[in-house]
Every structure is written in C-alpha cells, then in structure tokens.
Design a protein around this motif. Sequence first.
Motif, PDB file in Angstrom:
ATOM      1  N   PRO A  10       0.840  -1.205   0.000  1.00 20.20           N
ATOM      2  CA  PRO A  10       0.000   0.000   0.000  1.00 20.20           C
ATOM      3  C   PRO A  10       0.875   1.255   0.000  1.00 20.20           C
ATOM      4  O   PRO A  10       0.882   2.025   0.950  1.00 20.20           O
ATOM      5  CB  PRO A  10      -0.809  -0.137   1.295  1.00 20.20           C
ATOM      6  CG  PRO A  10       0.074  -0.936   2.212  1.00 20.20           C
ATOM      7  CD  PRO A  10       0.883  -1.851   1.332  1.00 20.20           C
ATOM      8  N   THR A  11       1.638   1.417  -1.086  1.00 23.99           N
ATOM      9  CA  THR A  11       2.584   2.532  -1.153  1.00 23.99           C
ATOM     10  C   THR A  11       2.075   3.672  -2.029  1.00 23.99           C
ATOM     11  O   THR A  11       2.836   4.578  -2.368  1.00 23.99           O
ATOM     12  CB  THR A  11       3.959   2.063  -1.682  1.00 23.99           C
ATOM     13  OG1 THR A  11       3.751   1.135  -2.752  1.00 23.99           O
ATOM     14  CG2 THR A  11       4.769   1.388  -0.601  1.00 23.99           C
ATOM     15  N   SER A  12       0.806   3.620  -2.405  1.00 25.77           N
ATOM     16  CA  SER A  12       0.272   4.691  -3.242  1.00 25.77           C
ATOM     17  C   SER A  12      -1.248   4.678  -3.131  1.00 25.77           C
ATOM     18  O   SER A  12      -1.834   3.673  -2.727  1.00 25.77           O
ATOM     19  CB  SER A  12       0.735   4.431  -4.682  1.00 25.77           C
ATOM     20  OG  SER A  12      -0.101   5.060  -5.595  1.00 25.77           O
ATOM     21  N   THR A  59      -3.981   1.351   2.749  1.00 24.19           N
ATOM     22  CA  THR A  59      -4.209  -0.074   2.978  1.00 24.19           C
ATOM     23  C   THR A  59      -5.637  -0.435   2.591  1.00 24.19           C
ATOM     24  O   THR A  59      -5.874  -1.411   1.868  1.00 24.19           O
ATOM     25  CB  THR A  59      -3.913  -0.428   4.453  1.00 24.19           C
ATOM     26  OG1 THR A  59      -2.542  -0.125   4.707  1.00 24.19           O
ATOM     27  CG2 THR A  59      -4.173  -1.895   4.741  1.00 24.19           C
ATOM     28  N   ARG A  60      -6.605   0.399   3.033  1.00 21.54           N
ATOM     29  CA  ARG A  60      -7.997   0.155   2.626  1.00 21.54           C
ATOM     30  C   ARG A  60      -8.170   0.287   1.121  1.00 21.54           C
ATOM     31  O   ARG A  60      -8.842  -0.523   0.484  1.00 21.54           O
ATOM     32  CB  ARG A  60      -8.935   1.170   3.299  1.00 21.54           C
ATOM     33  CG  ARG A  60      -9.320   0.792   4.684  1.00 21.54           C
ATOM     34  CD  ARG A  60     -10.652   1.442   5.059  1.00 21.54           C
ATOM     35  NE  ARG A  60     -10.821   1.348   6.503  1.00 21.54           N
ATOM     36  CZ  ARG A  60     -10.469   2.311   7.364  1.00 21.54           C
ATOM     37  NH1 ARG A  60      -9.992   3.464   6.927  1.00 21.54           N
ATOM     38  NH2 ARG A  60     -10.614   2.133   8.653  1.00 21.54           N
ATOM     39  N   ARG A  61      -7.563   1.323   0.555  1.00 20.83           N
ATOM     40  CA  ARG A  61      -7.722   1.562  -0.885  1.00 20.83           C
ATOM     41  C   ARG A  61      -7.133   0.413  -1.705  1.00 20.83           C
ATOM     42  O   ARG A  61      -7.686   0.025  -2.727  1.00 20.83           O
ATOM     43  CB  ARG A  61      -7.053   2.887  -1.287  1.00 20.83           C
ATOM     44  CG  ARG A  61      -7.758   4.115  -0.732  1.00 20.83           C
ATOM     45  CD  ARG A  61      -6.977   5.386  -1.043  1.00 20.83           C
ATOM     46  NE  ARG A  61      -6.997   5.710  -2.463  1.00 20.83           N
ATOM     47  CZ  ARG A  61      -7.876   6.537  -3.022  1.00 20.83           C
ATOM     48  NH1 ARG A  61      -8.806   7.124  -2.302  1.00 20.83           N
ATOM     49  NH2 ARG A  61      -7.823   6.785  -4.328  1.00 20.83           N
ATOM     50  N   THR A  62      -6.005  -0.124  -1.243  1.00 22.74           N
ATOM     51  CA  THR A  62      -5.383  -1.228  -1.985  1.00 22.74           C
ATOM     52  C   THR A  62      -6.289  -2.460  -1.944  1.00 22.74           C
ATOM     53  O   THR A  62      -6.532  -3.095  -2.974  1.00 22.74           O
ATOM     54  CB  THR A  62      -3.984  -1.534  -1.411  1.00 22.74           C
ATOM     55  OG1 THR A  62      -3.188  -0.345  -1.502  1.00 22.74           O
ATOM     56  CG2 THR A  62      -3.303  -2.665  -2.165  1.00 22.74           C
ATOM     57  N   LEU A 294     -15.316   1.702  -1.440  1.00 23.35           N
ATOM     58  CA  LEU A 294     -14.684   2.614  -0.490  1.00 23.35           C
ATOM     59  C   LEU A 294     -15.720   3.421   0.288  1.00 23.35           C
ATOM     60  O   LEU A 294     -15.424   3.940   1.367  1.00 23.35           O
ATOM     61  CB  LEU A 294     -13.717   3.549  -1.227  1.00 23.35           C
ATOM     62  CG  LEU A 294     -12.593   4.094  -0.351  1.00 23.35           C
ATOM     63  CD1 LEU A 294     -11.616   2.992   0.007  1.00 23.35           C
ATOM     64  CD2 LEU A 294     -11.872   5.244  -1.045  1.00 23.35           C
ATOM     65  N   ALA A 295     -16.924   3.499  -0.247  1.00 23.87           N
ATOM     66  CA  ALA A 295     -17.991   4.249   0.426  1.00 23.87           C
ATOM     67  C   ALA A 295     -18.421   3.568   1.719  1.00 23.87           C
ATOM     68  O   ALA A 295     -19.076   4.180   2.555  1.00 23.87           O
ATOM     69  CB  ALA A 295     -19.182   4.414  -0.520  1.00 23.87           C
ATOM     70  N   ASP A 296     -18.065   2.308   1.894  1.00 21.08           N
ATOM     71  CA  ASP A 296     -18.453   1.578   3.109  1.00 21.08           C
ATOM     72  C   ASP A 296     -17.214   0.981   3.789  1.00 21.08           C
ATOM     73  O   ASP A 296     -16.989  -0.234   3.759  1.00 21.08           O
ATOM     74  CB  ASP A 296     -19.461   0.480   2.737  1.00 21.08           C
ATOM     75  CG  ASP A 296     -20.143  -0.116   3.965  1.00 21.08           C
ATOM     76  OD1 ASP A 296     -19.714   0.198   5.109  1.00 21.08           O
ATOM     77  OD2 ASP A 296     -21.093  -0.897   3.786  1.00 21.08           O
ATOM     78  N   PRO A 297     -16.394   1.846   4.423  1.00 17.43           N
ATOM     79  CA  PRO A 297     -15.139   1.354   5.018  1.00 17.43           C
ATOM     80  C   PRO A 297     -15.373   0.335   6.137  1.00 17.43           C
ATOM     81  O   PRO A 297     -14.541  -0.553   6.326  1.00 17.43           O
ATOM     82  CB  PRO A 297     -14.456   2.618   5.542  1.00 17.43           C
ATOM     83  CG  PRO A 297     -15.498   3.681   5.554  1.00 17.43           C
ATOM     84  CD  PRO A 297     -16.535   3.301   4.555  1.00 17.43           C
TER      85      PRO A 297
END
Length: 332
Positions: A10-12, A59-62, A294-297
């Motif tokens: 998760p580097t970006s 991390t979540r986005r990845t 992503l709208a529901d983390p």
Amino acid sequence: VPRVFSGMQPTSDSLHLGNYLGALRQWVAVQEDHDAFYCVVDLHAITVEVDPRVLRERTRRTAAQYLAAGVDPARSVVFVQSHAPEHAQLAWVLGCLTGFGEASRMTQFKDKSARGGAERSSVGLFTYPVLQAADILLYDADLVPVGEDQRQHLELTRDLAQRFNSRFGRTFVVPQAYILGGTAKIMDLQEPTAKMSKSAASPAGLVDLLDDPKVVAKRIRSAVTDTERDIRFDPEAKPGVSNLLGILAAFTGTTPQAAAEGYAGRGYGDLKADVADAVLAELQPFQERFTALLADPAELDRLLAAGAARAREVSAATLARVHDRVGFLPAA
Ligand code: ATP
Ligand code: MG
C-alpha cells in the motif's frame, strides 16, 4: 487444490497499469481453480518512511482495488499482512538462514537504496525479500503470480525453502513464480527503459487505475516514443512504442505483434488514441466498483478481519511447525 499467494504494497493511493497487467489480472484468473491468498503487505510498506494516516488509508484503498478488479472474497482470502503476526515471526527465522552476502545481491534493494544512499536506507528495506519469503512460505503456496521485477526475490524464496527443508526436514512447499510473458514488465511512459513504479520520481510516466479518464488519456498521449514513424513491436529499438503495443494487446486480448498490424500508414497519434480507449473501457467500470467499495469502510474492514481469521488458520499452523523444527520449547 493448489495454493496461490501474492501481495502488493500500500505505497500509493492507486495501483498502476503495471500492477494490474503484471499481477492483479492473473490473481483474478487463478482464483477460479486455486486456493488463493491475497495480502495487502503493509509491513513491507513501512520499509520506507510513510505517514501513519496515509498508510491506513492506502491499505484500505489497496484492498478495495483487489476487489474492484474481481478478486472474490468469498472464494479468495483477502487480508492485511500486519493482521497475521506470523509473517514477522517467520521472517526472523528465515533471516537467520539468509546469508548477508546473499541478501546484498538483491537488486531491488540496490535500486531503491540508490536514491537516498544505502547508508541511510532502513534495515527493513534490506531484509524485505526475507519477509516476502515468509509471506509466501507461510501459506504453502505452489504458485506466486507477480511481475518480472520479483523474479529474483522468488528465487531467494525457493532457496530458503529448500535450505530449511534440507536442514530441518521437509517443512515448506517450494513455490513457483507465475510470471506471464508479455505483460510482466510494463514500462514507465516517460522513461520506457524503466519499469512503471508506484514510487517513480514523477507521476507523468504512470497510468494509475484510479486516475481521472482525462488524465489517463493525457498521460498516454504524452508517452515518449521515438523519432521514427513506423509502428512495430521491437522493445530494443523502440521501447516506448513497444510498451504501448504491449498495453494495447493486453487490453484487447491479442499479441503486441498482431496489435501492430493495421497501423501501416498511420501515426503514433492514432496508436495512442486506441491505447487510451482500450485502457479506459476496462478502467471505468473498475473505478465505479472501487468508489462503491470505499464508500463503506466498515464493511471493508469486516471483510479484511474475516480474511485475517482465515489466513491465520494456515499461518499459525505453519509457524508452529517451524518453531518445533528449529527447536523452540513449546510455550504450553
Ligand atoms: P513500489 O514502487 O512501491 O515498489 P510497485 O509499483 O513496484 O511499487 P509493488 O507493490 O512493489 O508495486 O508490486 C506489486 C506487484 O506488481 C508485484 O507483483 C510486482 O511484480 C508487480 N509490478 C510492479 N510494477 C510492475 C510493472 N511495471 N509491470 C508489471 N508488473 C509490475
Ligand atoms: Mg515494487
């Protein structure tokens, strides 16, 4: 059922076309007939300095990008590396089997430390490949779908598995790299002799999966080519054009050579427009799925917690086996 393990850092905020074509697309394909473990490798991400809030968000986005690409959490185990402490624990044991000289030969460390100087790089960046070996060996993975840049680390993983097995008795599965010819090394659009990388000095050579479609089209339009005019696949003489043909071929289900046909008498502008269209046709629905996820983390976190519980059923058993083999006294 054969096992698969792979991970991304998760580097970006966004993965790029190299991550997608080199690895993520294969993850989706192989989950159909393998037990698959797909990890967001956050321990690896702190080998370089990162803001804690940024790391958490990435991390979540990845993880959401894995799912948006088609990784199915009902079928595959999707989890975060730091949720399974066995990764760091096994890395210690494997580190004690790794030669200092052997680790020093890893080219990723040489490349990444070249920027700030090896002297100022972290020990974690140096031992990164040992942690990666632990990631893979914990799950008895048969197959590891990665890009070409990971070939050397996979060789080290195999060497460590074999070394452990011959010293302590058969414990680990010796895994095989799954590196797809053609898309295993997507090049930077501005510097087509270097691989596209999340940690590239400038974003101009990247196509991020989550870039605005206008930005994607612009990046491709501005890709470095050469001073000739003919469109043919020749990575040595024409790295920029060949990279574009490779991308076009990957998104249209053909070979780069076949993709080059049909451009007789047409220019680089036409090729670039076609590449942008092909890429965006797949990225736009991907982006919609990502936004919804992503709208529901909270749901995403629940999913990752469930993944970690499934991962740990395997990793805890492997680590217990390893501890026993090396001669650690049982805790209870
Ligand atoms: P970083 O610069 O932070 O190392 P990265 O872009 O190299 O980021 P990683 O998270 O290190 O991404 O790698 C994730 C996966 O993507 C690995 O399997 C790696 O081999 C693959 N990969 C990375 N870059 C490319 C590329 N340019 N072409 C094909 N595969 C790639
Ligand atoms: Mg990398």
